[in-house]
Design a protein around this motif. Structure first.
Motif, PDB file in Angstrom:
ATOM      1  N   LEU A 159       1.142  -1.315  -0.404  1.00  0.00           N
ATOM      2  CA  LEU A 159       0.129   0.128   0.029  1.00  0.00           C
ATOM      3  C   LEU A 159       1.036   1.545   0.149  1.00  0.00           C
ATOM      4  CD1 LEU A 159      -2.532   1.641   0.332  1.00  0.00           C
ATOM      5  CD2 LEU A 159      -2.646   1.125   3.245  1.00  0.00           C
ATOM      6  N   LEU A 160       1.536   1.011   0.388  1.00  0.00           N
ATOM      7  CA  LEU A 160       2.810   2.647   0.886  1.00  0.00           C
ATOM      8  C   LEU A 160       3.270   2.232  -0.877  1.00  0.00           C
ATOM      9  CD1 LEU A 160       4.598   1.754   4.199  1.00  0.00           C
ATOM     10  CD2 LEU A 160       2.606   3.547   4.130  1.00  0.00           C
ATOM     11  N   VAL A 161       3.929   1.801  -0.921  1.00  0.00           N
ATOM     12  CA  VAL A 161       4.136   1.403  -2.928  1.00  0.00           C
ATOM     13  C   VAL A 161       3.094   2.233  -3.643  1.00  0.00           C
ATOM     14  CG1 VAL A 161       5.218   0.375  -5.110  1.00  0.00           C
ATOM     15  CG2 VAL A 161       5.778  -0.267  -2.897  1.00  0.00           C
ATOM     16  N   TYR A 162       1.472   1.939  -3.273  1.00  0.00           N
ATOM     17  CA  TYR A 162       0.738   2.543  -4.660  1.00  0.00           C
ATOM     18  C   TYR A 162       0.417   4.020  -3.974  1.00  0.00           C
ATOM     19  CZ  TYR A 162      -4.058   2.874  -5.824  1.00  0.00           C
ATOM     20  OH  TYR A 162      -5.397   3.269  -6.567  1.00  0.00           O
ATOM     21  N   ILE A 163       0.185   4.177  -3.031  1.00  0.00           N
ATOM     22  CA  ILE A 163       0.017   5.383  -2.672  1.00  0.00           C
ATOM     23  C   ILE A 163       1.662   6.895  -2.704  1.00  0.00           C
ATOM     24  CG2 ILE A 163      -0.028   7.182  -0.608  1.00  0.00           C
ATOM     25  CD1 ILE A 163      -2.076   5.722  -1.017  1.00  0.00           C
ATOM     26  N   VAL A 164       2.561   6.243  -2.835  1.00  0.00           N
ATOM     27  CA  VAL A 164       4.046   6.551  -3.611  1.00  0.00           C
ATOM     28  C   VAL A 164       3.827   6.941  -4.581  1.00  0.00           C
ATOM     29  CG1 VAL A 164       6.242   6.935  -3.323  1.00  0.00           C
ATOM     30  CG2 VAL A 164       5.535   6.201  -1.275  1.00  0.00           C
ATOM     31  N   ILE A 165       3.016   6.182  -5.548  1.00  0.00           N
ATOM     32  CA  ILE A 165       3.212   6.266  -7.117  1.00  0.00           C
ATOM     33  C   ILE A 165       1.996   7.527  -6.903  1.00  0.00           C
ATOM     34  CG2 ILE A 165       2.995   5.128  -9.085  1.00  0.00           C
ATOM     35  CD1 ILE A 165       3.953   2.088  -7.971  1.00  0.00           C
ATOM     36  N   GLU A 166       0.796   6.654  -6.481  1.00  0.00           N
ATOM     37  CA  GLU A 166      -0.418   8.011  -6.775  1.00  0.00           C
ATOM     38  C   GLU A 166       0.276   9.372  -6.461  1.00  0.00           C
ATOM     39  OE1 GLU A 166      -4.278   7.106  -5.285  1.00  0.00           O
ATOM     40  OE2 GLU A 166      -4.774   5.918  -6.775  1.00  0.00           O
ATOM     41  N   ILE A 167       0.768   9.346  -5.174  1.00  0.00           N
ATOM     42  CA  ILE A 167       1.005  10.889  -4.790  1.00  0.00           C
ATOM     43  C   ILE A 167       2.214  11.615  -5.534  1.00  0.00           C
ATOM     44  CG2 ILE A 167       2.720  12.320  -2.979  1.00  0.00           C
ATOM     45  CD1 ILE A 167       1.705  10.319  -0.945  1.00  0.00           C
ATOM     46  N   ILE A 168       3.184  10.658  -6.652  1.00  0.00           N
ATOM     47  CA  ILE A 168       3.819  11.064  -7.261  1.00  0.00           C
ATOM     48  C   ILE A 168       3.249  11.621  -8.902  1.00  0.00           C
ATOM     49  CG2 ILE A 168       6.331  10.606  -9.011  1.00  0.00           C
ATOM     50  CD1 ILE A 168       7.044   9.080  -6.544  1.00  0.00           C
ATOM     51  N   LEU A 169       1.747  10.660  -9.326  1.00  0.00           N
ATOM     52  CA  LEU A 169       1.681  10.969 -10.420  1.00  0.00           C
ATOM     53  C   LEU A 169       0.437  11.980  -9.761  1.00  0.00           C
ATOM     54  CD1 LEU A 169       0.540   9.904 -13.438  1.00  0.00           C
ATOM     55  CD2 LEU A 169      -0.696   7.955 -11.811  1.00  0.00           C
ATOM     56  N   PHE A 170      -0.093  12.605  -8.541  1.00  0.00           N
ATOM     57  CA  PHE A 170      -1.014  13.500  -8.892  1.00  0.00           C
ATOM     58  C   PHE A 170      -0.033  14.253  -8.971  1.00  0.00           C
ATOM     59  CE2 PHE A 170      -3.368  16.540  -6.040  1.00  0.00           C
ATOM     60  CZ  PHE A 170      -4.825  16.083  -6.628  1.00  0.00           C
ATOM     61  N   LEU A 171       1.136  14.898  -7.778  1.00  0.00           N
ATOM     62  CA  LEU A 171       1.410  15.678  -8.182  1.00  0.00           C
ATOM     63  C   LEU A 171       2.126  16.050  -9.878  1.00  0.00           C
ATOM     64  CD1 LEU A 171       4.162  15.546  -4.455  1.00  0.00           C
ATOM     65  CD2 LEU A 171       1.889  17.316  -5.303  1.00  0.00           C
ATOM     66  N   PHE A 172       2.318  15.531 -10.704  1.00  0.00           N
ATOM     67  CA  PHE A 172       2.778  15.664 -12.123  1.00  0.00           C
ATOM     68  C   PHE A 172       1.967  15.801 -13.116  1.00  0.00           C
ATOM     69  CE2 PHE A 172       2.854  13.944 -16.320  1.00  0.00           C
ATOM     70  CZ  PHE A 172       4.369  14.860 -16.939  1.00  0.00           C
ATOM     71  N   LEU A 173       0.599  15.835 -12.355  1.00  0.00           N
ATOM     72  CA  LEU A 173      -0.578  15.878 -13.761  1.00  0.00           C
ATOM     73  C   LEU A 173      -1.437  16.823 -13.299  1.00  0.00           C
ATOM     74  CD1 LEU A 173      -2.426  12.955 -13.573  1.00  0.00           C
ATOM     75  CD2 LEU A 173      -1.351  14.196 -15.148  1.00  0.00           C
ATOM     76  N   LEU A 174      -1.709  17.099 -11.510  1.00  0.00           N
ATOM     77  CA  LEU A 174      -1.226  19.441 -10.582  1.00  0.00           C
ATOM     78  C   LEU A 174      -0.366  19.772 -11.128  1.00  0.00           C
ATOM     79  CD1 LEU A 174      -3.553  20.342  -8.780  1.00  0.00           C
ATOM     80  CD2 LEU A 174      -1.926  19.945  -7.230  1.00  0.00           C
TER      81      LEU A 174
END
Length: 359
Positions: A159-174
């Motif tokens: 889950l930590l890996v999943y959340i880290v990937i989501e945060i990176i992708l979210f910040l890039f899209l933002l």
């Protein structure tokens, strides 16, 4: 004694349903479908109220009792969807959102007198077939969502890996959306979908712990419940914010199907990663489940695309003969800077709002 037994029967009956995995699974499906139908009814009620108020030129829509009835039905429907996550897998409840789109199309044709199209019939058939496959081949293993289980999954490495990937992708899209000003519909809807995956995880956790509390195992004393509740509220708020921005920038015929596909996909991935809902699921079930999702995706797209508008004045032009002091029969365009008006219900029902929707 007989009176006591009779008084205890409702509680005993409720406890029996919650303790039986199959009955709880079916209850989750029924509650989700009923919730989505109520949501579609509420949207149509609100849309009808907006159109009626605009045509009559009467008081604002929020003074109408009918509009408030639609709002109440919306709340009840959303509450039903919330409760469904406590009984059935998130990977099943999320795709059942196609029921709302299908019911809205039926209600629009029957009550709002919209024209039925061949794509509506084909899309409805595909959506119903997809829903049947989803219900039949979705994971049936219902695990109790307790505070201890949520806490265990919350600190797991995957889950930590999943959340880290989501945060990176979210910040890039933002960054692309806010800094680079890239206003593409896929970018906005991906932001909504990434938030939706967090929403689904937290909603199922909160709903599941409340369900366990009702069954007699108190879960509300654990801090993880309130952590997930805060995450749920925050993610829902930002998700609605980006979704409203998408509704303002793009046509609802684009937003509705893309949001359904992205939201469903993110919810399924979240259920697989966090709650391990596909663990020990047979390959045939997985393939048929994916097929059900694809059929639902195509069905929603066919129903949502190019929805016909309710018959009303052309919102792109203002007849000059309606302006006091003018006697011409030509038409004059409104200023380019004029803001369009309309309700979120109109947009969700795939009708682009125009000035005639002003309340």
């Amino acid at each position: 004694m007989n009176t006591t037994n009779w008084a205890m029967r409702p509680n005993a009956f409720s406890a029996e349903i919650l303790e039986n995995p199959l009955q709880a699974y079916l209850l989750g499906i029924i509650v989700s479908i009923c919730g989505n139908v109520l949501i579609s009814i509420s949207l149509n009620i609100q849309k009808y109220t907006h159109v009626r108020q605009a045509q009559r030129g009467s008081k604002p829509y929020y003074t109408s009792a009918l509009w408030w009835m639609g709002v109440i039905l919306m709340g009840v429907g959303e509450l039903g969807n919330f409760a469904a996550y406590g009984f059935a897998p998130a990977s099943l409840i999320a795709p059942l959102g196609c029921v709302s789109v299908l019911a809205s199309a039926i209600i629009s044709v029957v009550f709002l007198k919209e024209t039925i199209r061949a794509s509506d019939i084909l899309g409805g058939t595909l959506a119903i077939t997809g829903t049947y496959l989803l219900v039949t081949f979705a994971p049936h293993n219902i695990s109790m969502v307790t505070a201890q289980m949520v806490h265990y999954y919350f600190i797991s490495w995957y889950l930590l890996v999943y959340i880290v990937i989501e945060i990176i992708l979210f910040l890039f899209l933002l960054f692309l959306y806010k800094i680079k000003k890239v206003k593409h519909i896929v970018i906005v809807m991906l932001l909504v979908a990434l938030l939706a995956s967090v929403t689904v995880i937290s909603v199922k956790a909160v709903s599941g712990m409340i369900t366990e509390t009702i069954k007699g195992s108190l879960q509300l004393v654990y801090p993880i419940f309130y952590v997930m509740f805060v995450v749920m509220v925050a993610s829902c708020g930002f998700q609605i914010k980006f979704l409203n921005q998408a509704m303002k920038m793009f046509d609802a015929t684009e937003v509705v199907p893309i949001n359904y596909v992205f939201f469903t996909t993110s919810a399924i991935i979240a259920g697989i990663v966090f709650y391990q809902e596909f663990e020990d699921l047979a390959m045939l079930n997985i393939l048929m489940f994916v097929l059900g999702c694809l059929l639902s995706f195509v069905g929603v797209y066919l129903i949502a695309r190019n929805r016909p508008k309710i018959k009303q004045e052309n919102g792109d032009f203002i007849p000059v003969d309606t302006i006091p002091g003018r006697r011409h029969i030509t038409k004059e365009q409104p200023e380019a800077s004029a803001l369009p008006y309309g309700s979120l219900a109109d947009k969700l029902m795939c009708n682009r709002p125009g000035p005639s929707d002003d309340s």
